[in-house]
Design a protein around this motif. Structure first.
Motif, short mmCIF file in Angstrom:
data_model
loop_
_atom_site.label_atom_id
_atom_site.label_comp_id
_atom_site.label_asym_id
_atom_site.label_seq_id
_atom_site.Cartn_x
_atom_site.Cartn_y
_atom_site.Cartn_z
N ILE A 1 0.88 -1.18 0.00
CA ILE A 1 0.00 0.00 0.00
C ILE A 1 0.91 1.22 0.00
O ILE A 1 1.71 1.41 0.92
CB ILE A 1 -0.95 0.04 1.22
CG1 ILE A 1 -1.82 -1.23 1.25
CG2 ILE A 1 -1.83 1.28 1.16
CD1 ILE A 1 -2.83 -1.25 2.38
N ILE B 1 3.91 -1.12 3.70
CA ILE B 1 3.47 0.27 3.55
C ILE B 1 4.65 1.13 3.11
O ILE B 1 5.76 0.97 3.64
CB ILE B 1 2.88 0.78 4.87
CG1 ILE B 1 1.53 0.10 5.10
CG2 ILE B 1 2.68 2.29 4.86
CD1 ILE B 1 1.44 -0.62 6.37
N SER C 1 -7.89 4.42 3.17
CA SER C 1 -6.76 3.70 3.75
C SER C 1 -7.21 2.88 4.95
O SER C 1 -6.84 1.71 5.09
CB SER C 1 -5.67 4.70 4.13
OG SER C 1 -5.16 4.45 5.39
N SER C 2 -8.03 3.47 5.81
CA SER C 2 -8.49 2.76 7.01
C SER C 2 -9.25 1.50 6.62
O SER C 2 -9.01 0.42 7.17
CB SER C 2 -9.41 3.64 7.85
OG SER C 2 -8.81 4.86 8.13
N LEU D 1 -2.68 4.86 -2.91
CA LEU D 1 -3.64 5.88 -2.49
C LEU D 1 -3.02 7.20 -2.93
O LEU D 1 -2.06 7.66 -2.32
CB LEU D 1 -3.85 5.82 -0.98
CG LEU D 1 -4.32 4.45 -0.48
CD1 LEU D 1 -4.29 4.37 1.03
CD2 LEU D 1 -5.72 4.15 -1.00
N ASN E 1 -7.83 9.15 3.64
CA ASN E 1 -7.66 8.48 4.95
C ASN E 1 -8.74 7.42 5.19
O ASN E 1 -8.41 6.31 5.60
CB ASN E 1 -7.66 9.49 6.09
CG ASN E 1 -6.25 9.96 6.42
OD1 ASN E 1 -5.29 9.60 5.74
ND2 ASN E 1 -6.11 10.75 7.47
N TYR F 1 1.35 5.19 0.13
CA TYR F 1 0.67 6.43 0.55
C TYR F 1 1.21 7.58 -0.29
O TYR F 1 2.19 8.21 0.06
CB TYR F 1 0.87 6.67 2.04
CG TYR F 1 -0.01 5.78 2.87
CD1 TYR F 1 0.24 4.42 2.98
CD2 TYR F 1 -1.13 6.29 3.53
CE1 TYR F 1 -0.58 3.59 3.70
CE2 TYR F 1 -1.97 5.47 4.26
CZ TYR F 1 -1.70 4.13 4.34
OH TYR F 1 -2.52 3.31 5.05
N ALA G 1 1.00 7.96 6.33
CA ALA G 1 1.14 6.52 6.55
C ALA G 1 1.39 6.23 8.03
O ALA G 1 0.76 5.32 8.60
CB ALA G 1 2.28 5.97 5.70
N LEU H 1 -6.85 -1.13 4.96
CA LEU H 1 -5.95 -1.73 5.96
C LEU H 1 -6.71 -2.72 6.85
O LEU H 1 -6.25 -3.82 7.11
CB LEU H 1 -5.34 -0.64 6.85
CG LEU H 1 -4.08 0.06 6.33
CD1 LEU H 1 -3.68 1.17 7.28
CD2 LEU H 1 -2.92 -0.92 6.17
N GLU I 1 -1.94 6.73 9.99
CA GLU I 1 -2.95 5.74 9.64
C GLU I 1 -2.60 4.35 10.12
O GLU I 1 -3.42 3.64 10.70
CB GLU I 1 -3.13 5.72 8.12
CG GLU I 1 -4.19 6.64 7.59
CD GLU I 1 -5.57 6.24 8.06
OE1 GLU I 1 -6.11 6.95 8.92
OE2 GLU I 1 -6.10 5.22 7.59
#
Lengths: 214, 214, 290
Positions: free
Chosen positions: C58, C90, C74-75, C176, C71, C60, C102, C78, C105
């Protein structure tokens, strides 16, 4: 000489990733891989390149007390504080990662400043929608209708008003005519960028080297 | 004593947010202060992340730990190039910065060339070659995409005058572009509102509500 | 009333209407429904198809200017990965804030999972300069690009990086992204190394990315806050744990689904502005230059 060497270098370094792409032999890709890692470091030096200019400009602004000079002090203070907490850990070898204050300054100052700066645009698009978004002619009308359909397709009211038809219609616009137009733009722009790349590699385009006659 | 219960960070965050938002009323010293602070801190932030995240682990540490092992001494080359970029600010040796710039620009232009041709033009063109004679609605929508891509490309082809057939096709291209720009406008509105929402949500949920205990 | 006056209304009144429209749902959420669309389902299905122990990257690639949109995305992603015991690497290639996004989060979401072990189940590799140079170098060795993680810890001893050596061991890259970086993952990493790429982008980039979605260079596109809310909805429809997480009032304040209330209200305001502006324009006789 002072221009020839850079031009030869540009040609060699520019051709290498292209050459390595077509000739994936270990001996060639080895150099290419080294080049990738080396450029990460050169790029790291390049990122703050503008700082020298900015510091010089703001220092002279303060010295000559030109209009708005107190803001130049604020700018330099922000730069110094952030830089200090950014590099102090590396210099003193006390923090391997970010200094805790660096993250705190980011969270409570850099982050809201950047986010709010961009959030102002919400007001401007609303104002533009009211003042400038007019169905003046066929083209403007198409733009307006597409915008309204896509906007309604992104919010639940659109489907509520049309019995669930707005989301599929909006997705159709995105997937077909929008994707087609974007594809045309992508292909056109990519061909333009590629031809510019060739011009740079071959030394036809040299403006990036500056104006000096040497 | 609720206000004191909030951290200084939240207060700074909220006040800087309001400083920037004040620009909506009109330009003012609070906004100018926040804007200058933002510019300075952002540059300081760059220096910090570059040092901690790239230069320290990928250059300083390997050179310091095992200079000759793993051919780490070769890292001196990108380091020298990186430093040479800054020679542009020293008039007597500014020409040397061109050497570093040549490598930097050359590499990225070479990579970009492959990205554009291999990563954009070819796959985007390949996906536009779709069946249109299979019947059914999909064939019709495929035709929409093909016409869209072709007409937009014709619109961007400025080497012939847009008259007659070319003019008509490019007009269709404009319509497709307008649909896409309309869609982009709709999406842009969503993006900008999200940012505004983020700041308002912070002010309401992290600042005002805790301040008054609601 | 003079129609022209309405046409040239003070811009600050427009600002005020937008501000009020945005504030009301924040103070009092409405809870409007969200319907997932195919471009978002693509990523959900991909993650569902993976087995525990498979790895994803992932990246960022955004800063504070896209935080409210990305955000929540991402939440949700994840949480989905951690729940399915997918290993997560990450990283960040966006200079202005990606790595700090990153850090925030990952710390927040990882703390929800007690059994998660840093360096084994996930790792935050931090930021790397060079953009495309770093992305290309990852194809050879992730450890060479990231000899240390975000906090400067040696990565060579981390089990996760012994298993996941380069793109060959990565099932999907999720970027992202704000700006052009999402595109680089498709036209460079997917094109040259064949790794599937999904992009969660700021809504501004979404229209362009539909072209990449069609050509299969991206397996999924999550466009802005709506994309994030659709992903949350997919999680809630499929998993009890997600319904529980997203019913927590503290989490609801951060969730994209709540944010969509604001979107809905302000979108309506702007659509009304457009329609009203046009009615005024025609009613006042299409004044030239306006």
């Amino acid at each position: 000489m002072r221009r020839t060497i850079p031009l030869v270098l540009t040609f060699m370094v520019g051709m290498y990733p292209i050459f390595a792409f077509f000739v994936p032999h270990a001996s060639i890709s080895g150099v290419n891989q080294w080049l990738d890692r080396a450029l990460m470091i050169v790029a790291a030096f390049a990122l703050p390149l503008g700082v020298v200019n900015l510091v010089g400009m703001n220092l002279s602004k303060i010295k000559q007390k030109r209009a708005g000079w107190p803001y130049a002090i604020v700018l330099l203070a922000g730069l110094v504080v952030m830089t200090y907490f950014g590099v102090i850990g590396v210099i003193t070898r006390q923090h391997a990662g970010f200094h805790p204050t660096f993250q705190m300054l980011f969270d409570n100052m850099v982050s809201p400043l950047q986010a709010t700066m961009f959030s102002l645009l919400a007001f401007y698009v609303a104002s533009a929608a009211y003042r400038a978004f007019r169905a003046r002619n066929v083209e403007a009308t198409i733009l307006l209708v597409a915008a309204i359909i896509v906007m309604l397709g992104r919010i639940p009211f659109g489907d509520m008003l049309t019995g669930g038809r707005m989301t599929p219609l909006s997705e159709w616009i995105m997937n077909r005519p929008n994707a087609a137009a974007q594809r045309g733009i992508i292909i056109g722009a990519a061909l333009g960028a590629a031809s510019m790349s060739i011009r740079v590699i071959l030394g036809i385009e040299r403006t990036y080297l500056g104006k000096s006659r040497d | 004593m609720q206000p004191l219960g909030l951290s200084i960070g939240v207060w700074v965050n909220a006040l800087l947010t309001l400083c920037i938002l004040s620009f909506l009323y009109k330009d003012n010293p609070f906004f100018r202060f926040a804007e200058s602070l933002f510019a300075g801190m952002s540059l300081g932030y760059y220096i910090g992340i570059v040092t901690v995240q790239t230069l320290q682990p990928n250059l300083i540490q390997p050179l310091g730990e095992t200079f000759f092992g793993n051919h780490n001494y070769l890292l001196l080359i990108p380091m020298a190039l990186g430093i040479m970029l800054y020679f542009r600010y020293i008039p007597r040796i500014s020409w040397l910065s061109r050497i570093a710039l040549a490598v930097y620009i050359g590499y990225y232009v070479g990579v970009l060339m492959m990205q554009k041709i291999h990563g954009q033009v070819i796959p985007q063109t390949r996906d536009t070659i779709m069946p249109v004679t299979t019947g059914g609605i999909d064939a019709l929508w495929n035709l929409v995409v093909i016409i869209g891509v072709f007409s937009v490309l014709v619109y961007f082809y400025f080497s012939v005058e847009h008259k007659g057939v070319v003019g008509k096709v490019s007009r269709v291209g404009i319509w497709f572009l307008m649909i896409s720009f309309g869609a982009s406008f709709g999406y842009t509105i969503m993006a900008r509102i999200s940012l505004l929402m983020g700041r308002f949500s912070f002010l309401v949920n992290n600042w005002i509500r805790p301040m008054f205990g609601i | 009333m003079n129609l022209k006056k309405l046409l040239y209304i003070d811009r600050r009144i427009i600002y005020l209407v937008v501000a009020i429209g945005a504030l009301i749902p924040i103070i009092r959420p409405i809870g409007l429904p969200v319907e997932p669309t195919d471009p978002v389902i693509g990523l959900f299905d991909k993650l569902e198809s993976l087995s525990p122990g498979d790895a994803v990257i992932i990246s960022y690639d955004y800063g504070p200017s896209s935080e409210p949109e990305l955000n929540p995305m991402s939440s949700a992603i994840l949480r989905h990965c951690f729940q399915r015991e997918i290993k997560v690497l990450i990283m960040a290639v966006f200079p202005l804030g990606g790595v700090n996004m990153a850090i925030r989060e990952v710390e927040r979401i990882a703390s929800e999972f007690e059994d998660l072990e840093y360096g084994v189940d996930y790792v935050n590799l931090g930021y790397k300069d060079g953009g495309q140079a770093a992305m290309k170098a990852l194809a050879v060795s992730i450890r060479d690009v990231f000899p240390a993680d975000v906090d400067g810890n040696d990565t060579s001893t981390m089990p996760i990086l012994m298993e996941v050596r380069n793109y060959d061991d990565v099932e999907v890259v999720i970027s992202l992204a704000t700006g052009i970086i999402g595109e680089w993952w498709a036209d460079l990493v997917n094109a040259q190394f064949g790794v599937p790429v999904a992009v969660g982008c700021t809504a501004v980039s979404a229209p362009k990315y539909y072209a990449f979605l069609r050509s299969g260079q991206m397996i999924a596109v999550l466009g802005g806050l709506k994309g994030a809310s659709e992903y949350e909805e997919l999680l809630k429809r499929n998993f009890d744990w997600a319904r529980e997480v997203y019913s927590d009032p503290a989490e609801m304040k951060l969730a994209a689904t709540t944010g969509m209330d604001v979107q809905a209200i302000v979108h309506v305001i702007i659509i009304v502005f457009i329609i009203f502006g046009n009615i005024m324009y025609f009613a006042t006789g299409k004044e030239k230059g306006r």
